[in-house]
Design a protein around this motif. Structure first.
Motif: not given
Length: 223
Positions: A17-44
């Motif tokens: 379930e969605q949490k308040d943290e902006y970044f959190q680990l969904e798994t050790p190899r997948i990052l979840e971003v709870n986006l509210k405005e903007m984030v920079w990320a690696k292309l692709g």
């Protein structure tokens, strides 16, 4: 457990379930971003998302002419995409392990291949170790990040952090070096001789040398 019913598999692997943290680990190899405005990320790096999110490749002139010229001469200059909107965004990079770092007026340098995402509050710039030019991919490019906010980096398997102390420098392979404290200025040590060109060298012809006080993060596989 090696076998699952469909119900058991869904329960074991579904998104939390969605949490308040902006970044959190969904798994050790997948990052979840709870986006509210903007984030920079690696292309692709986008794996999936829910909500209203738009993606835009970083434009050459978006950060001024200085970065434009750096990016024009390399394909490894930390090419980014901008994700804007609201929703849950999942990011990953070739199955590499994700580590979330919180900067509190800190400075960290990250190999451009190992930078996954960072908050827009973080200031950043692209740097190049010119002495490496011609030895590997036209040089080693890295990104210097500073300020307050979250940064997500990646590594092949678990990262190892080495302390750098006065009179006790640390040498690393450039292809396994993930990041280092921003106060350190790495030098390049070379061991190139005729045996290297004959193919009889050790295979470790040049290394990064870190001197001073700080840390360096390495990974167990070459980039």
């Amino acid at each position: 457990m090696s076998k699952y019913s469909i119900k058991e598999f869904i329960e074991a692997t579904e998104v939390e379930e969605q949490k308040d943290e902006y970044f959190q680990l969904e798994t050790p190899r997948i990052l979840e971003v709870n986006l509210k405005e903007m984030v920079w990320a690696k292309l692709g790096s986008m794996v999936s998302y829910t909500g209203d999110i738009k993606f835009e490749r970083e434009r050459l002139l978006e950060h001024g002419t200085s970065r434009m010229f750096k990016k024009a001469f390399t394909s490894e200059g930390g090419t980014l995409m901008k994700a804007t909107g609201e929703g849950q965004l999942h990011l990953a990079d070739k199955g590499k392990r994700v580590t979330i770092l919180e900067l509190n007026d800190d400075i960290i340098a990250v190999n451009s291949n190992d930078l996954l995402a960072f908050e827009p509050s973080i200031e950043w710039d692209i740097k190049m170790m010119r002495r490496v030019a011609g030895m590997m991919s036209n040089g080693l490019f890295y990104v210097v990040l500073q300020g307050k906010g979250l940064v997500a980096i990646t590594s092949h398997y678990e990262p190892l952090t080495l302390k750098v102390q006065e009179n006790l420098p640390v040498m690393t392979d450039p292809t396994t070096t993930v990041a280092w404290s921003g106060n350190l200025e790495p030098n390049i040590r070379t061991d190139i001789n005729y045996r290297t060109f004959l193919g009889r060298g050790s295979g470790e012809s040049f290394q990064m040398e870190f001197e001073g006080n700080g840390f360096v993060i390495v990974q167990s596989a070459e980039e």
